[in-house]
Design a protein around this motif. Structure first.
Motif, short mmCIF file in Angstrom:
data_model
loop_
_atom_site.label_atom_id
_atom_site.label_comp_id
_atom_site.label_asym_id
_atom_site.label_seq_id
_atom_site.Cartn_x
_atom_site.Cartn_y
_atom_site.Cartn_z
N THR A 96 -7.80 -4.00 8.16
CA THR A 96 -7.15 -3.30 9.20
C THR A 96 -5.83 -3.04 8.73
O THR A 96 -5.23 -1.98 8.75
CB THR A 96 -7.29 -3.38 10.57
OG1 THR A 96 -8.74 -3.38 10.82
CG2 THR A 96 -6.49 -2.36 11.52
N THR A 97 -5.06 -4.15 8.79
CA THR A 97 -3.70 -4.34 8.29
C THR A 97 -3.45 -3.64 7.13
O THR A 97 -2.13 -2.58 7.08
CB THR A 97 -3.19 -5.69 8.29
OG1 THR A 97 -3.44 -6.33 9.30
CG2 THR A 97 -1.64 -5.87 7.86
N TYR A 98 -4.20 -3.83 6.06
CA TYR A 98 -4.02 -3.05 4.77
C TYR A 98 -4.32 -1.69 4.78
O TYR A 98 -3.85 -0.99 3.97
CB TYR A 98 -4.40 -3.87 3.58
CG TYR A 98 -3.57 -5.03 3.14
CD1 TYR A 98 -2.65 -4.85 2.39
CD2 TYR A 98 -3.86 -6.50 3.73
CE1 TYR A 98 -1.62 -6.09 2.01
CE2 TYR A 98 -2.76 -7.42 3.62
CZ TYR A 98 -1.76 -7.10 2.65
OH TYR A 98 -1.13 -8.27 2.26
N ALA A 99 -5.49 -1.32 5.52
CA ALA A 99 -5.61 0.00 5.63
C ALA A 99 -4.61 1.11 6.14
O ALA A 99 -4.14 2.15 5.76
CB ALA A 99 -6.62 0.27 6.59
N LYS A 100 -3.73 0.13 7.08
CA LYS A 100 -2.39 0.68 7.68
C LYS A 100 -1.55 0.93 6.63
O LYS A 100 -0.83 2.01 6.62
CB LYS A 100 -2.22 0.25 8.90
CG LYS A 100 -3.00 0.45 10.39
CD LYS A 100 -2.40 -0.39 11.22
CE LYS A 100 -3.32 -0.37 12.48
NZ LYS A 100 -3.07 -1.47 13.75
N LYS A 101 -1.27 -0.24 5.88
CA LYS A 101 -0.29 -0.04 4.91
C LYS A 101 -0.68 1.09 3.84
O LYS A 101 0.35 1.42 3.22
CB LYS A 101 -0.24 -1.43 4.15
CG LYS A 101 0.42 -2.75 4.96
CD LYS A 101 0.36 -3.94 4.48
CE LYS A 101 1.37 -4.86 5.12
NZ LYS A 101 1.60 -6.15 4.27
N THR A 102 -1.80 0.97 3.58
CA THR A 102 -2.14 2.22 2.46
C THR A 102 -2.12 3.40 2.92
O THR A 102 -1.42 4.17 2.16
CB THR A 102 -3.72 2.06 2.19
OG1 THR A 102 -4.03 0.70 1.75
CG2 THR A 102 -4.24 3.06 1.17
N ILE A 103 -2.10 3.76 4.19
CA ILE A 103 -1.89 5.17 4.66
C ILE A 103 -0.47 5.33 4.84
O ILE A 103 0.12 6.35 4.14
CB ILE A 103 -2.29 5.24 6.36
CG1 ILE A 103 -3.79 5.32 6.18
CG2 ILE A 103 -1.58 6.56 6.96
CD1 ILE A 103 -4.27 5.20 7.55
N GLU A 104 0.59 4.27 5.13
CA GLU A 104 2.02 4.39 4.97
C GLU A 104 2.40 4.51 3.48
O GLU A 104 3.33 5.40 3.47
CB GLU A 104 2.48 3.16 5.72
CG GLU A 104 2.35 3.03 7.27
CD GLU A 104 2.73 1.75 7.83
OE1 GLU A 104 3.14 0.69 6.95
OE2 GLU A 104 2.45 1.38 8.80
N GLU A 105 1.80 3.76 2.78
CA GLU A 105 2.28 4.03 1.14
C GLU A 105 1.89 5.35 0.72
O GLU A 105 2.69 5.79 -0.18
CB GLU A 105 1.59 2.77 0.42
CG GLU A 105 2.07 2.77 -0.96
CD GLU A 105 3.61 2.12 -0.92
OE1 GLU A 105 4.36 2.17 -2.02
OE2 GLU A 105 3.85 1.41 -0.06
N GLY A 106 0.83 6.00 1.20
CA GLY A 106 0.53 7.36 0.57
C GLY A 106 1.22 8.50 1.35
O GLY A 106 1.08 9.66 0.89
N ILE A 107 1.95 8.22 2.40
CA ILE A 107 2.83 9.29 2.95
C ILE A 107 4.51 9.09 2.49
O ILE A 107 4.99 8.20 2.55
CB ILE A 107 2.63 9.17 4.65
CG1 ILE A 107 1.09 9.30 4.98
CG2 ILE A 107 3.58 10.07 5.22
CD1 ILE A 107 1.09 8.99 6.47
N SER A 108 4.85 10.28 2.11
CA SER A 108 6.21 10.42 1.65
C SER A 108 6.96 10.35 2.94
O SER A 108 6.70 10.96 4.07
CB SER A 108 6.56 11.80 1.05
OG SER A 108 7.90 11.92 0.85
N PRO A 109 8.26 9.71 3.01
CA PRO A 109 9.06 9.83 4.22
C PRO A 109 9.74 10.98 4.39
O PRO A 109 10.25 11.30 5.43
CB PRO A 109 10.25 8.76 3.95
CG PRO A 109 10.06 8.54 2.26
CD PRO A 109 8.74 8.83 1.97
#
Length: 382
Positions: free
Chosen positions: A277-290
C-alpha cells in the motif's frame, strides 16, 4: 622528438607544385604547424598565392589550416575550388560534409555524403555520418545504420544506435542480435553490455540479464543496470532481490514510476500488504507532475472563457485531486458565484480559499473580496 617528426612529416605530406615565381619559406610554415598556429599558417599561404590560384595542393593546405583554425567559410571556399578542379574526390567531399555539419547545414552535408556513397557504395564512414544527420525519419536512419553495420558490425557506436532504432520499433530480437555480434568483437565493452540488457529482458533472458548486470555493477552502480537487474529478478519471482535492488535507487533518489510499481507488486506477492500500500501511494505520487494541478487550472480557465462553465468547474475540481491550491478554490468560488449562480457552492469554495491560508499581503484584495462576499451571501441565503 616523436612530436617533431610527426609535425615535420605532416607539414610536407603534400609536395607543393609551386610556380617558379613562388618562394615559400618552409621553415616559417613549419614553425606555424609546430605551434598549431593554423590561422597564421593560412594567412601566410594566402599571402604567397593569388586569390584565384588553381594549385590544388596549395588550396588543400590553405583549406586544412583554415578548417583547423575554425575559419570554416574560408576552408569551404578552398575545398569548393578544389572540387571544381578535381570533381568528386572523396577526402574533399568528406571535408565539405564535415564543414557543413559544423555550421549546422545538415542538408548540404547530407548531399556531399550521398555523393560519396554513389561513388563508393562500401564507404562505412559515409553511411555512419548520414545516419547521424537523419532527424525526421526513423526508417531512413535505420536503413543507413543497417548498411554501416553490414560493412562493420564491430563498430560499437553504429551497433548501439541501430539497436536503439530497433528498440523504438519494438524489434527486440533484431536489436539483441546486432549488439550480440558487436559484443563478440569486444567482450569487455561495458557500453555494449549495458545496452543489451533491456533487449535481453524483453526476450525473457532473465538469467543472462542478472549475470551480466551484476558483473557490470561490480564496477560501480548504474541506475539503468539496476533497473534491468531488478526487473529480471521480479520475473524470476525473486521478489526480495527485486526490492533490494530498487531500494538502492530510492537511496540515491533515482526511483521511477516503474520501479516503484514493481516494488508494489513484489510486496503484494510477498503478502506484505502494508508495504504494498505504501509503495502504491508512492507510485501514484511519482506518476503525477507537481504542475498537474496548474495545468488543469489553465485548462479550466480556457473552458470558462469559452463559456463551457460546467466543464470548467469539473476541470478545476480535477486539478484539486492532484494538489490543493488556494487560487483554484478562489476561481471556483467566483465561477459558482458570478456565472453559475450557485451561491451555496460559491460559499463552500470561498471558505475553502480562506482555509487554505492565503498570503495576507500578496492576496489582500482577494481575501477582502471573499470575506465581504461571504457576508453578503450569508445574508442572501438566510
Amino acid at each position: 622528438m616523436k612530436k617533431f617528426i610527426y609535425t615535420f612529416a605532416f607539414a610536407f605530406a603534400f609536395q607543393f607544385s609551386f610556380a617558379q615565381s613562388v618562394i615559400l619559406d618552409k621553415e616559417k610554415l613549419l614553425e606555424f604547424y609546430q605551434t598549431q598556429r593554423y590561422a597564421d599558417a593560412a594567412l601566410y599561404l594566402q599571402s604567397i598565392y593569388p586569390s584565384d590560384t588553381k594549385d590544388v595542393k596549395a588550396l588543400s593546405q590553405m583549406a586544412y589550416c583554415n578548417m583547423m583554425a575554425g575559419k570554416l567559410p574560408e576552408a569551404e571556399k578552398s575545398y569548393l575550388t578544389i572540387n571544381e578542379i578535381q570533381p568528386n574526390t572523396l577526402p574533399v567531399l568528406f571535408n565539405l560534409a564535415n564543414i557543413n555539419t559544423r555550421r549546422g547545414n545538415d542538408l548540404k552535408a547530407k548531399g556531399y555524403l550521398e555523393s560519396i556513397v554513389k561513388i563508393d557504395s562500401t564507404n562505412f564512414n559515409a553511411f555512419k555520418q548520414l545516419a547521424g544527420l537523419i532527424k525526421d525519419s526513423l526508417q531512413l536512419k535505420i536503413a543507413y545504420l543497417k548498411k554501416a553495420n553490414t560493412l562493420n558490425s564491430a563498430d560499437a557506436d553504429v551497433a548501439t544506435d541501430l539497436a536503439q532504432g530497433y528498440r523504438d520499433l519494438q524489434k527486440w530480437a533484431l536489436g539483441y542480435q546486432v549488439l550480440k555480434v558487436a559484443i563478440a568483437a569486444d567482450t569487455s565493452n561495458l557500453f555494449l553490455l549495458q545496452a543489451q540488457l533491456p533487449f535481453a529482458n524483453e526476450l525473457k533472458k532473465y538469467k543472462e540479464v542478472i549475470y551480466v548486470g551484476e558483473k557490470l555493477l561490480k564496477d560501480g552502480t548504474d541506475a539503468n543496470v539496476v533497473k534491468d537487474v531488478g526487473k529480471a529478478y521480479y520475473f524470476l519471482k525473486n521478489y526480495e532481490k527485486c526490492i533490494n535492488y530498487y531500494q538502492m535507487l530510492e537511496k540515491v533518489d533515482k526511483q521511477t514510476e516503474m520501479t516503484l510499481y514493481m516494488m508494489t507488486l513484489s510486496y503484494r506477492e510477498l503478502k506484505n500488504l502494508e508495504m504494498a500500500t505504501t509503495y502504491a501511494k508512492k507510485t501514484i505520487e511519482e506518476g503525477i507532475s507537481p504542475n498537474t494541478s496548474t495545468y488543469y487550472s489553465l485548462l479550466a480557465a480556457l473552458q470558462e472563457s469559452n463559456g463551457k462553465l460546467t466543464t470548467a468547474a469539473a476541470s478545476y475540481k480535477r486539478g484539486l485531486t492532484f494538489s490543493e491550491n488556494g487560487n483554484t478554490y478562489y476561481r471556483l468560488g467566483l465561477l459558482y458565484d458570478l456565472k453559475l449562480k450557485q451561491l451555496k457552492n460559491a460559499s463552500t469554495y470561498y471558505n475553502l480559499y480562506l482555509a487554505s491560508k492565503p498570503d495576507a499581503k500578496a492576496e489582500k484584495e482577494q481575501i477582502d473580496y471573499v470575506t465581504g462576499r461571504l457576508a453578503d451571501l450569508k445574508a442572501v441565503t438566510k
